[in-house]
Motif scaffolding. Sequence first.
Motif, PDB file in Angstrom:
ATOM      1  N   CYS A  69      36.111  38.657  34.558  1.00 34.50           N
ATOM      2  CA  CYS A  69      36.462  37.323  35.063  1.00 34.50           C
ATOM      3  C   CYS A  69      35.537  36.278  34.460  1.00 34.50           C
ATOM      4  O   CYS A  69      35.071  35.357  35.144  1.00 34.50           O
ATOM      5  N   TRP A  70      35.245  36.412  33.176  1.00 32.91           N
ATOM      6  CA  TRP A  70      34.372  35.482  32.470  1.00 32.91           C
ATOM      7  C   TRP A  70      34.996  34.087  32.418  1.00 32.91           C
ATOM      8  O   TRP A  70      36.164  33.919  32.077  1.00 32.91           O
ATOM      9  N   GLY A  71      34.198  33.077  32.811  1.00 33.54           N
ATOM     10  CA  GLY A  71      34.620  31.685  32.663  1.00 33.54           C
ATOM     11  C   GLY A  71      35.856  31.282  33.435  1.00 33.54           C
ATOM     12  O   GLY A  71      36.710  30.576  32.911  1.00 33.54           O
ATOM     13  N   CYS A  72      35.959  31.718  34.693  1.00 34.60           N
ATOM     14  CA  CYS A  72      37.139  31.383  35.518  1.00 34.60           C
ATOM     15  C   CYS A  72      36.840  30.324  36.579  1.00 34.60           C
ATOM     16  O   CYS A  72      37.667  30.081  37.465  1.00 34.60           O
ATOM     17  N   ASN A  73      35.644  29.726  36.534  1.00 34.25           N
ATOM     18  CA  ASN A  73      35.232  28.703  37.518  1.00 34.25           C
ATOM     19  C   ASN A  73      35.235  29.224  38.948  1.00 34.25           C
ATOM     20  O   ASN A  73      35.471  28.468  39.902  1.00 34.25           O
ATOM     21  N   LEU A  74      34.983  30.505  39.119  1.00 33.11           N
ATOM     22  CA  LEU A  74      35.030  31.122  40.449  1.00 33.11           C
ATOM     23  C   LEU A  74      33.867  30.676  41.329  1.00 33.11           C
ATOM     24  O   LEU A  74      32.720  30.575  40.876  1.00 33.11           O
ATOM     25  N   THR A  75      34.162  30.418  42.601  1.00 30.26           N
ATOM     26  CA  THR A  75      33.126  30.137  43.598  1.00 30.26           C
ATOM     27  C   THR A  75      33.178  31.156  44.733  1.00 30.26           C
ATOM     28  O   THR A  75      32.172  31.444  45.370  1.00 30.26           O
ATOM     29  N   ASP A  76      34.343  31.730  44.995  1.00 32.23           N
ATOM     30  CA  ASP A  76      34.550  32.664  46.101  1.00 32.23           C
ATOM     31  C   ASP A  76      34.965  34.029  45.546  1.00 32.23           C
ATOM     32  O   ASP A  76      36.045  34.172  44.966  1.00 32.23           O
ATOM     33  N   ILE A  77      34.094  35.033  45.726  1.00 32.76           N
ATOM     34  CA  ILE A  77      34.402  36.392  45.241  1.00 32.76           C
ATOM     35  C   ILE A  77      34.462  37.389  46.397  1.00 32.76           C
ATOM     36  O   ILE A  77      34.160  38.564  46.239  1.00 32.76           O
ATOM     37  N   SER A  78      34.873  36.897  47.569  1.00 32.56           N
ATOM     38  CA  SER A  78      34.920  37.749  48.766  1.00 32.56           C
ATOM     39  C   SER A  78      35.880  38.926  48.613  1.00 32.56           C
ATOM     40  O   SER A  78      35.779  39.908  49.352  1.00 32.56           O
ATOM     41  N   ILE A  79      36.789  38.864  47.652  1.00 36.40           N
ATOM     42  CA  ILE A  79      37.747  39.944  47.416  1.00 36.40           C
ATOM     43  C   ILE A  79      37.044  41.266  47.112  1.00 36.40           C
ATOM     44  O   ILE A  79      37.575  42.347  47.379  1.00 36.40           O
ATOM     45  N   PHE A  80      35.812  41.203  46.592  1.00 36.17           N
ATOM     46  CA  PHE A  80      35.113  42.435  46.207  1.00 36.17           C
ATOM     47  C   PHE A  80      34.677  43.277  47.405  1.00 36.17           C
ATOM     48  O   PHE A  80      34.321  44.444  47.237  1.00 36.17           O
ATOM     49  N   SER A  99      30.276  36.424  34.437  1.00 34.23           N
ATOM     50  CA  SER A  99      29.473  35.400  33.766  1.00 34.23           C
ATOM     51  C   SER A  99      30.252  34.089  33.615  1.00 34.23           C
ATOM     52  O   SER A  99      31.486  34.079  33.573  1.00 34.23           O
ATOM     53  N   VAL A 100      29.477  32.991  33.545  1.00 35.03           N
ATOM     54  CA  VAL A 100      30.012  31.642  33.334  1.00 35.03           C
ATOM     55  C   VAL A 100      31.023  31.274  34.422  1.00 35.03           C
ATOM     56  O   VAL A 100      32.195  30.994  34.177  1.00 35.03           O
ATOM     57  N   ASN A 101      30.549  31.292  35.673  1.00 37.26           N
ATOM     58  CA  ASN A 101      31.335  30.853  36.824  1.00 37.26           C
ATOM     59  C   ASN A 101      30.459  29.969  37.693  1.00 37.26           C
ATOM     60  O   ASN A 101      29.401  29.494  37.243  1.00 37.26           O
ATOM     61  N   ASN A 102      30.862  29.738  38.924  1.00 41.76           N
ATOM     62  CA  ASN A 102      30.075  28.928  39.862  1.00 41.76           C
ATOM     63  C   ASN A 102      29.735  29.721  41.115  1.00 41.76           C
ATOM     64  O   ASN A 102      29.759  29.215  42.233  1.00 41.76           O
ATOM     65  N   ILE A 103      29.403  30.991  40.927  1.00 43.09           N
ATOM     66  CA  ILE A 103      29.103  31.900  42.040  1.00 43.09           C
ATOM     67  C   ILE A 103      27.679  31.668  42.531  1.00 43.09           C
ATOM     68  O   ILE A 103      26.739  31.620  41.734  1.00 43.09           O
ATOM     69  N   SER A 104      27.502  31.538  43.842  1.00 40.12           N
ATOM     70  CA  SER A 104      26.176  31.299  44.413  1.00 40.12           C
ATOM     71  C   SER A 104      25.724  32.413  45.353  1.00 40.12           C
ATOM     72  O   SER A 104      24.539  32.544  45.635  1.00 40.12           O
ATOM     73  N   SER A 105      26.672  33.229  45.844  1.00 40.45           N
ATOM     74  CA  SER A 105      26.320  34.308  46.775  1.00 40.45           C
ATOM     75  C   SER A 105      26.812  35.655  46.256  1.00 40.45           C
ATOM     76  O   SER A 105      27.933  35.772  45.760  1.00 40.45           O
ATOM     77  N   LEU A 106      25.938  36.675  46.414  1.00 41.63           N
ATOM     78  CA  LEU A 106      26.283  38.030  45.966  1.00 41.63           C
ATOM     79  C   LEU A 106      26.628  38.956  47.130  1.00 41.63           C
ATOM     80  O   LEU A 106      26.843  40.149  46.929  1.00 41.63           O
ATOM     81  N   SER A 107      26.702  38.405  48.340  1.00 42.43           N
ATOM     82  CA  SER A 107      26.945  39.247  49.520  1.00 42.43           C
ATOM     83  C   SER A 107      28.246  40.047  49.450  1.00 42.43           C
ATOM     84  O   SER A 107      28.288  41.183  49.952  1.00 42.43           O
ATOM     85  N   PRO A 108      29.331  39.551  48.825  1.00 40.52           N
ATOM     86  CA  PRO A 108      30.561  40.351  48.770  1.00 40.52           C
ATOM     87  C   PRO A 108      30.424  41.617  47.929  1.00 40.52           C
ATOM     88  O   PRO A 108      31.271  42.511  48.014  1.00 40.52           O
ATOM     89  N   LEU A 109      29.349  41.719  47.143  1.00 37.20           N
ATOM     90  CA  LEU A 109      29.182  42.882  46.266  1.00 37.20           C
ATOM     91  C   LEU A 109      28.421  44.029  46.929  1.00 37.20           C
ATOM     92  O   LEU A 109      28.299  45.114  46.356  1.00 37.20           O
ATOM     93  N   ALA A 110      27.927  43.807  48.140  1.00 44.43           N
ATOM     94  CA  ALA A 110      27.083  44.801  48.806  1.00 44.43           C
ATOM     95  C   ALA A 110      27.777  46.141  49.042  1.00 44.43           C
ATOM     96  O   ALA A 110      27.121  47.178  49.159  1.00 44.43           O
ATOM     97  N   GLY A 111      29.098  46.125  49.109  1.00 45.45           N
ATOM     98  CA  GLY A 111      29.832  47.365  49.370  1.00 45.45           C
ATOM     99  C   GLY A 111      30.395  48.022  48.122  1.00 45.45           C
ATOM    100  O   GLY A 111      31.064  49.060  48.207  1.00 45.45           O
ATOM    101  N   CYS A 112      30.110  47.455  46.945  1.00 46.81           N
ATOM    102  CA  CYS A 112      30.624  48.015  45.681  1.00 46.81           C
ATOM    103  C   CYS A 112      29.683  49.119  45.200  1.00 46.81           C
ATOM    104  O   CYS A 112      28.984  48.973  44.182  1.00 46.81           O
ATOM    105  N   LEU A 113      29.671  50.234  45.906  1.00 44.44           N
ATOM    106  CA  LEU A 113      28.681  51.289  45.679  1.00 44.44           C
ATOM    107  C   LEU A 113      28.863  52.037  44.366  1.00 44.44           C
ATOM    108  O   LEU A 113      27.978  52.790  43.955  1.00 44.44           O
TER     109      LEU A 113
END
Length: 263
Positions: free
Chosen positions: A29-40, A52-66
């Motif tokens: 998802c390079w360069g998609c202007n993403l801010t919300d990645i809760s889908i993960f 890379s190259v987005n507007n993501i500020s929080s990594l909390s949705p990735l905590a379950g991607c084991l």
Amino acid sequence: MRSDMKLTRKMVLAKAKASDLDSVKKLNCWGCNLTDISIFSQMPNIEVLTLSVNNISSLSPLAGCLSLTELYLRRNTIASLSELSHLRPLTRLRVLWLAENPCCGTVSSQYRLTVLRCLPGLQKLDNQVVTEDEIALALTEGDEVITPPNTVQTQLSTNGHPEGETENDPLNYSMEETNKIREELGMKPLSRDKFPSLSSPSNRSTEKKSHTLDALLLLLKDLDKEELHVVHTAVLNRLQAFTLDTQTLQGSSETQKSAEIQH
């Protein structure tokens, strides 16, 4: 003004050419202007992820991607290294690219040690190979990464309990810590009578340590030889630090006793 862009299920399936989220192992998802990645939070099987190259500020949705082994986050808006605390459960993570985020700061060497202290299993950080000497140094010289306070409330709110219930549940946090979090969230502070557990802090501390130990022992069963080696190195460094602290305290005590005898 930046507009919010949410990564949706439809977008993920289209990019990955997949029929369901569980089957997605790699996603770019390079360069998609993403801010919300809760889908993960619904994608536990993702292994290689390029954000890379987005507007993501929080990594909390990735905590379950084991299953995640490679994560590319270059040029986003991650302001604090505390966000790395969400990546701690990802024991298979080997490659992380975090450069060109606000959290990287100006002292690249200290930033690198801090990241490696939080994630000692990494083999490559910002396209540079991680050495065993770096890991050993990071465990003693790197800054400790603290979990963001708002994560506590987020986790409580997503456990299926109404927010009203969480207000009366101080959990294992001290009164000061809990009320500080509540103040940041715009909530009224709790009174002392809401903290019956404060009367027996030793029991609360013992119970918390017991849960931590159980979790660690359970985690060890899932680690491979290489991951166990990382844990072994961390334990040795921790024990060395405890030994030095003990020796310092004993030396201080003996000096004080000697001074009392002389006087």
